[in-house]
Design an enzyme around this catalytic site. Structure first.
Site, PDB file in Angstrom:
ATOM      1  N   ARG A 173       0.826  -1.218   0.000  1.00 18.06           N
ATOM      2  CA  ARG A 173       0.000   0.000   0.000  1.00 18.06           C
ATOM      3  C   ARG A 173       0.858   1.265   0.000  1.00 18.06           C
ATOM      4  O   ARG A 173       0.586   2.215  -0.748  1.00 18.06           O
ATOM      5  CB  ARG A 173      -0.943  -0.013   1.205  1.00 18.06           C
ATOM      6  CG  ARG A 173      -2.056  -1.057   1.101  1.00 18.06           C
ATOM      7  CD  ARG A 173      -2.905  -1.081   2.370  1.00 18.06           C
ATOM      8  NE  ARG A 173      -2.081  -1.450   3.539  1.00 18.06           N
ATOM      9  CZ  ARG A 173      -2.482  -1.272   4.802  1.00 18.06           C
ATOM     10  NH1 ARG A 173      -3.660  -0.729   5.057  1.00 18.06           N
ATOM     11  NH2 ARG A 173      -1.702  -1.646   5.801  1.00 18.06           N
TER      12      ARG A 173
ATOM     13  N   ASN B  57      -5.953  -2.997   1.976  1.00 16.47           N
ATOM     14  CA  ASN B  57      -5.946  -4.454   2.019  1.00 16.47           C
ATOM     15  C   ASN B  57      -7.377  -4.938   2.077  1.00 16.47           C
ATOM     16  O   ASN B  57      -8.237  -4.307   2.724  1.00 16.47           O
ATOM     17  CB  ASN B  57      -5.186  -4.953   3.248  1.00 16.47           C
ATOM     18  CG  ASN B  57      -3.674  -4.770   3.113  1.00 16.47           C
ATOM     19  OD1 ASN B  57      -3.151  -4.689   2.008  1.00 16.47           O
ATOM     20  ND2 ASN B  57      -2.987  -4.703   4.244  1.00 16.47           N
TER      21      ASN B  57
END
Length: 703
Positions: free
Chosen positions: A629, A647
């Protein structure tokens, strides 16, 4: 005579990169030719060039009556000035081989033999391995080989190739450091040490056997060509090699183009253990050196009249790979009949030269003279040459838009990496395609053209400006200052860094010292600049030959007041200014000068309605717990995209989900990058679906 760009370093490739040697697709070695293993009697080979015929029929040219033999100035410049006079053009000489040719319509700036050359393309031509790569990508035949920095890697490559090679510096000119016909480890060691004197990066490439030809291409058209014969002497049974060389050098001194380059290199004699005191038998010819450059004692034979269209077109195609160079010297090997095989090229380009000598075309050792200086001047003042003499419009103040990623300076790396990253970010924001070329070179491409960048410098920046701005002594005499300025007033002046693109002031920084910390601070003050700054810009740009982009070091008391009423001075100008300073000042917001620069380069493109798209990515594999990320956020910033990433869980599968919004070129690039992800990730697949744009302005990492 190429010119290198400051602060540039290309990483040496010591493994299986670049162009590998493939014995079954290359001209044969001497041994293969001699043993007849490839059935030469069945091959209809092309005829050799009639070099001996030209030499026999022409005889040594006699230029002993040329007035240029007495000249102490650069002969090439004199030839060009004479050509300008023949075209009723005026000439103004500056210094350091720089002069202007002009009439009432047009002004062309020359540095030595070359007019208006691009600094970036000059750099590419000088870096031989980069030039070879650019040629090969366009389907131009080049010798196979590789570039090395470490001797052991290079030696291993040479041994494994099993080929006769040429060893030469990756960065060089005029044949300095070049050794051809290397076939043993001992010869390779000597050649390596010889090349290392010129460059730390060394090219080892297949030796192509044939005629060494230089073809001069002007404005995309082949205009002259000559074969270069390595220095040699023919014995008479009386005189030693030393004495025969002295005789030849006496003849060279009567040629305006060869007089300053006597025969003084004898690497082939040394390789064969032959002394300069050796007396050759009558009629025996001894080749003295392995390279044929005139600067190394070689002789030139005019063969333009005997080259077929295929070879001329090959040279023109090669020159076309360097569109920022008006005149290109294309060096190629015309493969000899006993080396050529059907299906292989008849010629291989071994390198290109951005500032080729023009004396050899006017004063060849053998054959007729060709007036390349006249052809070059004529081209520059034709309609076709008008594009190279474009003068920037009158300067204005047109500040770049505020930069919106001011909190993410660390994302852009350090040094020259920052320059390239900012330019690429701007390109993606403008929906341009970005392609890495080599090292610090990359190309931006749009619907109406392309531009090659070296870090933060576009190919529109000319070599002439690069040379001038690197010469401190010159700059001190040409940069403007107000007549009211007097020595001793320095303490009353403040320091500013101006960034000018296409004649427009796009940013102004106040650079000052912090009283508390003692370091330099920078604050954007473009909104405060007084309109009278235009006079400063006009004078500065004119003094350094109207660069497309430039950083100007400007000192004045109050930049917001009329500059005509106070002392000021321009103290420096640079062609590759620090973009990072303007994007990320120490205090306050910055300006997107990279975007202003890229927009100016593509000035014919309408950027008022840039398309944007939105895409949802689902990345599968080992992608959680590996920094995916954070990595995606950082590269999204570098590609000027917005959106979010998180996620997620799809059944028993852990995935990364992202919604990204940006230009099509940026989203497509991110889609490609997501297939690799950060180093710790293992991506199995990336599902992509399109969504409507929602106008997101930031990028968020969702916990």
């Amino acid at each position: 005579m190429g010119d290198a760009i400051d602060n540039s370093e290309t990483t040496a490739m010591d493994s299986d990169t670049d162009l590998e040697m493939h014995p079954d697709t290359l001209p044969r070695t001497d041994q293969e030719a001699n043993d007849g293993s490839l059935g030469m009697c069945d091959i209809d080979v092309h005829a050799p060039l009639p070099v001996d015929k030209v030499i026999e029929e022409s005889g040594p040219n006699d230029f002993s009556k040329s007035k240029l033999l007495q000249s102490q100035d650069d002969i090439g410049i004199q030839l060009l000035c004479n050509a300008a006079a023949d075209h009723d053009l005026d000439v103004r000489y500056h210094r350091n081989l720089i002069f202007e040719v002009f009439d009432e319509r047009r002004r062309v700036v020359f540095r030595q033999n070359s007019p208006e050359n691009s600094a970036v393309y000059s750099y590419c031509a000088r870096k031989k391995h980069i030039a070879k790569q650019m040629l090969a990508e366009q389907g131009i035949p080049v010798p196979s080989g590789n570039i090395f920095r470490e001797y052991e890697s290079a030696l291993r490559f040479f041994i494994q190739s099993g080929a006769v090679v040429t060893v030469k510096p990756a960065d060089g000119n005029a044949g300095h450091g070049v050794t051809s016909g290397v076939s043993s480890e001992a010869e390779f060691s000597d050649a390596w040490e010889f090349a290392k004197k010129e460059s730390r990066d060394i090219i080892v490439e297949q030796n192509i056997f044939g005629e060494d030809i230089r073809i001069i291409v002007v404005g995309g058209k082949a205009e002259a060509a000559y074969v270069r014969i390595p220095a040699s002497v023919t014995g008479d049974g009386v005189h030693s090699v030393r004495e025969l060389v002295a005789q030849k050098n006496a003849i060279r001194r009567l040629n305006p183009g060869l007089r300053i380059d006597p025969i003084k290199r004898f690497d082939l004699l040394e390789r064969d253990g032959i002394s300069l005191d050796y007396i050759p038998e009558p009629g025996d010819t001894l080749q003295l050196t392995s390279v044929a450059n005139a600067s190394a004692g070689g002789e030139t034979v005019q063969v333009f009249d005997y080259l077929d269209q295929e070879i001329l077109e090959l040279a023109e195609r090669g020159a076309k790979c360097f569109p920022g160079l008006v005149q290109v010297g294309v060096d190629l090997i015309y493969t000899s009949p006993d080396q050529w095989q059907p299906g292989l090229p008849r010629g291989y380009i071994i390198e290109v030269n951005s500032n080729p000598g023009i004396c050899d075309t006017v004063f060849p050792s053998y054959g007729r003279s060709i007036d390349v200086p006249g052809k070059l001047v004529s081209h520059m003042f034709s309609d076709a040459g008008a594009q190279f003499s474009r003068k920037l419009p009158k300067s204005t103040v047109s500040l770049a838009e505020p930069y919106r990623y001011e909190r993410f300076g660390r994302v852009f790396g350090k040094g020259n990496t920052r320059q390239a990253a900012l330019i690429k970010q701007a390109a993606y924001a403008l929906n341009l395609e970005v392609k890495q070329v080599a090292g610090e070179l990359f190309r931006l491409t749009g619907d109406n053209g392309s531009c090659l960048f070296h870090n933060g410098m576009p190919d529109r920046v000319r070599m002439i400006t690069r040379k001038v701005t690197r010469n401190r002594e010159w700059m001190s005499t040409v940069l403007p200052k107000n007549s009211e300025y007097a020595a001793g007033q320095d303490t009353q002046l403040n320091r500013f860094r101006l960034f000018v693109v296409g004649g427009k002031l796009v940013s102004a920084l106040h650079v000052y010292t912090s009283g508390d910390r003692g370091g330099l601070l920078r604050r954007e003050v473009g909104d405060l600049v007084h309109p009278s700054i235009q006079t400063v810009l006009d004078k500065t740009l004119s003094a350094i030959f109207d660069p497309m982009s430039v950083g100007i070091e400007f000192w004045v008391g109050d930049i917001s007041s009329d500059l005509s009423q106070q002392p000021w001075e321009v103290r420096d100008a640079v062609c590759n200014p620090n973009l990072f300073w303007h994007h990320f000042p120490s205090e306050g917001g910055g300006r997107d000068v990279a975007k202003a620069l890229v927009s100016s380069v593509f000035d014919e493109v309408d950027f008022t309605d840039i398309p944007r798209v939105c895409a949802r990515f689902v990345i599968r594999g080992h992608v959680q717990g590996v920094g995916f990320r954070r990595w995606l956020k950082l590269i999204s910033i570098l590609h000027s995209t917005t959106g979010w990433v998180r996620n997620n869980q799809e059944g028993d599968e852990s995935v990364v989900e992202a919604v990204l919004e940006g230009t099509p070129s940026a989203i497509n690039r991110l889609y490609t990058l997501c297939h690799s992800g950060p180093k710790s990730a293992q991506v199995d697949s990336v599902d992509r679906s399109e969504l409507p744009c929602s106008g997101k302005s930031q990028f968020s990492v969702i916990s």
